[in-house]
Design an enzyme around this catalytic site. Structure first.
Site, PDB file in Angstrom:
ATOM      1  N   ALA A 136       0.814  -1.218   0.000  1.00  0.00           N
ATOM      2  CA  ALA A 136       0.000   0.000   0.000  1.00  0.00           C
ATOM      3  C   ALA A 136       0.846   1.266   0.000  1.00  0.00           C
ATOM      4  O   ALA A 136       0.592   2.209  -0.764  1.00  0.00           O
ATOM      5  CB  ALA A 136      -0.937  -0.010   1.210  1.00  0.00           C
ATOM      6  N   GLU A 137       1.864   1.302   0.863  1.00  0.00           N
ATOM      7  CA  GLU A 137       2.697   2.504   0.935  1.00  0.00           C
ATOM      8  C   GLU A 137       3.480   2.715  -0.354  1.00  0.00           C
ATOM      9  O   GLU A 137       3.645   3.853  -0.814  1.00  0.00           O
ATOM     10  CB  GLU A 137       3.656   2.398   2.128  1.00  0.00           C
ATOM     11  CG  GLU A 137       2.962   2.326   3.482  1.00  0.00           C
ATOM     12  CD  GLU A 137       2.537   0.913   3.862  1.00  0.00           C
ATOM     13  OE1 GLU A 137       2.019   0.737   4.979  1.00  0.00           O
ATOM     14  OE2 GLU A 137       2.729  -0.020   3.047  1.00  0.00           O
ATOM     15  N   ARG A 142      -6.591  -5.411   6.869  1.00  0.00           N
ATOM     16  CA  ARG A 142      -6.402  -6.695   6.208  1.00  0.00           C
ATOM     17  C   ARG A 142      -6.760  -7.801   7.194  1.00  0.00           C
ATOM     18  O   ARG A 142      -5.996  -8.117   8.095  1.00  0.00           O
ATOM     19  CB  ARG A 142      -4.944  -6.856   5.737  1.00  0.00           C
ATOM     20  CG  ARG A 142      -4.504  -5.812   4.707  1.00  0.00           C
ATOM     21  CD  ARG A 142      -5.220  -6.030   3.382  1.00  0.00           C
ATOM     22  NE  ARG A 142      -4.756  -5.112   2.362  1.00  0.00           N
ATOM     23  CZ  ARG A 142      -5.356  -3.974   2.052  1.00  0.00           C
ATOM     24  NH1 ARG A 142      -6.448  -3.605   2.726  1.00  0.00           N
ATOM     25  NH2 ARG A 142      -4.894  -3.198   1.090  1.00  0.00           N
ATOM     26  N   LYS A 194     -13.999   6.354   2.048  1.00  0.00           N
ATOM     27  CA  LYS A 194     -14.051   5.807   0.688  1.00  0.00           C
ATOM     28  C   LYS A 194     -15.280   4.914   0.561  1.00  0.00           C
ATOM     29  O   LYS A 194     -15.523   4.059   1.404  1.00  0.00           O
ATOM     30  CB  LYS A 194     -12.785   5.001   0.392  1.00  0.00           C
ATOM     31  CG  LYS A 194     -11.501   5.813   0.441  1.00  0.00           C
ATOM     32  CD  LYS A 194     -10.279   4.934   0.214  1.00  0.00           C
ATOM     33  CE  LYS A 194     -10.045   3.999   1.391  1.00  0.00           C
ATOM     34  NZ  LYS A 194      -8.785   3.215   1.241  1.00  0.00           N
ATOM     35  N   ALA A 202      -7.090   0.208  -5.886  1.00  0.00           N
ATOM     36  CA  ALA A 202      -7.913   1.397  -6.105  1.00  0.00           C
ATOM     37  C   ALA A 202      -7.875   2.341  -4.908  1.00  0.00           C
ATOM     38  O   ALA A 202      -7.818   3.563  -5.066  1.00  0.00           O
ATOM     39  CB  ALA A 202      -9.349   0.983  -6.406  1.00  0.00           C
ATOM     40  N   ASP A 235      -5.456   2.731  -2.702  1.00  0.00           N
ATOM     41  CA  ASP A 235      -4.160   3.412  -2.653  1.00  0.00           C
ATOM     42  C   ASP A 235      -4.076   4.499  -3.720  1.00  0.00           C
ATOM     43  O   ASP A 235      -3.515   5.573  -3.485  1.00  0.00           O
ATOM     44  CB  ASP A 235      -3.032   2.403  -2.856  1.00  0.00           C
ATOM     45  CG  ASP A 235      -3.041   1.307  -1.806  1.00  0.00           C
ATOM     46  OD1 ASP A 235      -3.465   1.576  -0.669  1.00  0.00           O
ATOM     47  OD2 ASP A 235      -2.641   0.178  -2.135  1.00  0.00           O
TER      48      ASP A 235
END
Length: 306
Positions: free
Chosen positions: A23-24, A157, A216, A246, A248
């Site tokens: 993700a990062e 997660r 989101k 999406a 991220d």
């Protein structure tokens, strides 16, 4: 970490495509493509997959000066993705005992010495190990003390930890967060008292000192909340190919707008645009736009750019 992407069910075998994920890393690449200076701090293994991660970040214009190559034999983390039904994708993680799982405060704090404008964290890092959780908290604490804006994307997660474990780790981070990003089902994970409706949840988070909460909503767009009220933005309508990454992509667009000092409606517009690029192409980050490409969705269908 590295990513192996299957074309069908893993149990049936077949070819796998090798790439990079995380993700990062996705957010870092997204911001770099939009023209921002970005630094990534973390650990990879002293192996070919670790070399691939660093090579990819470097090729995408991400500063890896503070990336550490683990020389203790710990491998680079890995995930496998497989398409199951339409855009429904199953992900398997292999991160226990990886180089990234033992990231510590000493690994990440030096990257803050240059006082970046924003520190971006996700709830994935503290899920990896106690030392990783300490690293995230130490970074957030140092950033807040230095006047750096702290962005936390919950990014839960369930295959890495339980909701209760996530809440225990994320609550201290929330106290140091300026911008919180969460999907509708993730918002309760930062609350001391879960089980309330969204309006009350948002009020609670804002009351704890978070300046901005962005929720989101997937294909229904997103909403940004501040003490001044709420701003909604519909998602862009595209034919979805791959939904992985999406969220991220959305964050990279939103943070890009924040760095450009545009208002919240403009940030949301850029965020849903970058998210649309992600879902319209395969891969976590491969289809993310450059700044010059942000307007492509405004072109008529069938347009050929010559």
């Amino acid at each position: 970490m590295a990513a192996l992407r299957a074309q069908g069910a893993l149990r049936l075998g077949g070819s796998l495509g090798l790439s990079v994920a995380g993700a990062e890393s996705n957010v870092a690449i997204g911001l770099a493509r939009l023209g921002h200076r970005v630094r990534w701090a973390g650990r990879v293994g002293a192996d070919e997959l670790g070399a691939l991660v660093l090579r990819t970040l470097r090729a995408e214009g991400v500063d890896i000066e503070y990336a550490i190559t683990d020389d203790t034999g710990r491998p680079t983390g890995l995930l496998l993705t497989e398409p199951r039904l339409g855009t429904l994708t199953r992900v398997s993680y292999y991160r226990s005992g990886s180089a990234g799982s033992v990231v510590s405060p000493a690994d990440v704090l030096p990257a803050l010495a240059a006082t970046p404008r924003i520190l971006h964290l996700t709830g994935i890092t503290p899920a990896l190990s106690p030392t990783a959780a300490e690293a995230a908290l130490a970074a957030a604490t140092a950033a807040r003390e230095a006047g750096i804006t702290v962005c936390l994307d919950v990014n839960h997660r369930s295959r890495l930890w339980t909701a209760d474990s996530a809440r225990t780790a994320l609550r201290p981070l929330l106290a140091r967060t300026d911008l919180l990003v969460a999907s509708e089902d993730e918002l309760p994970l930062v609350l001391e008292r879960p089980g309330v409706d969204e309006p009350e949840a948002v009020r609670s988070v804002l009351a704890e000192g978070v300046g901005e909460v962005v929720v989101k909503r997937g294909a229904r767009g997103a909403t940004a909340f501040t003490a001044d009220g709420a701003t909604d933005r519909a998602a862009r309508q595209v034919d979805a190919v791959d939904l992985v990454g999406a969220g991220d992509a959305f964050v990279s667009g939103y943070l890009s707008g924040l760095l450009d000092s545009v208002d919240i409606p403009a940030r949301l517009y850029r965020a849903v645009t970058t998210a649309a690029f992600a879902v319209a192409t395969r891969g976590d980050w491969e289809g993310l736009p450059t700044r010059d490409e942000l307007g492509l969705f405004d072109q008529p269908d069938g347009t050929t750019i010559r």
